[in-house]
Write a protein that holds these residues in place. Sequence first.
Motif: not given
Length: 288
Positions: A165-188
């Motif tokens: 459950s919750r696979n390929l879902r995520g809630l991220f908080t951008a840093d002080a410069e508004g940046r975000f990054w995460f790992r995933s797989v290329v969707p089909r």
Amino acid sequence: MFDEEHSAEVVAASFAGTPDPRLREVLTALVRHAHAFVKDVGLTGEEWAAGIKFLTATGQQCDDVRQEFILLSDVLGVSMLVETINNRAVGGSTESTVEGPFHQVASPARALGDTIDLVGDGEPCLVTGRVVDSALEPVPGAAVDVWQADAEGFYDVQRPGAVPSRNLRGLFTADAEGRFWFRSVVPRFYPIPTDGPVGALLGAAGRHPYRAAHIHIQVSAPGVRTLTTHLFVDGSPYLDSDAVFGVKDSLVRAFAAVDDPGRAERYGLPNPFREVDFQIVVRRDGGG
């Protein structure tokens, strides 16, 4: 009195006393257009009954994780029209697109750099980006909610028990410069659900049910307008014929191949991997 020629006017007049002016406007327009449609196509009693049966079946297909009426709105282009009218891109802001029927599950909070892939299938991918306003000033602490299909074209809610459950879902908080990054797989690319009345409608119309490959992204923060958009995979099939009309050229990005063991190790990815960067421009409340 009711007659064919004046049917819309007679029925619309019954709503003249509606206290809420906006509700009165909407109901009056709905009656006018609905009656014009019936007259335009010369709707038969059998066709009217079939339409009622179709809408009834559509409602019966809805549950906690599937909203068939949203799907119907999507394939008729109504969802995209409403989204576009209410979220016109101005000042270079990122274009919006439909939320879709699969944002029915709360995304779990994850740390920047975490993976949203809990299975390990598919081509590894690094997604990076930055949330800025129309003046290209960062939006620190912006909430970046992401969800996507897997490498086989399924969302977690379509494969209960087969994937976490919750696979390929995520809630991220951008840093002080508004940046975000995460790992995933290329969707089909994938088909929208076709086992219900909407799928039957597409089949009867000779339309395919496929969506181009994409990652859903919803960005929110105090003082800015919430943006719901997609990150589309360049080169994906169906970019020019997306079943819900959600593709916009400005949202298509290349998922570039990267062969760099050092970078792979830095981000906790196998080498080689794919990478995409997506700057998101949001609108400040009351302005650009």
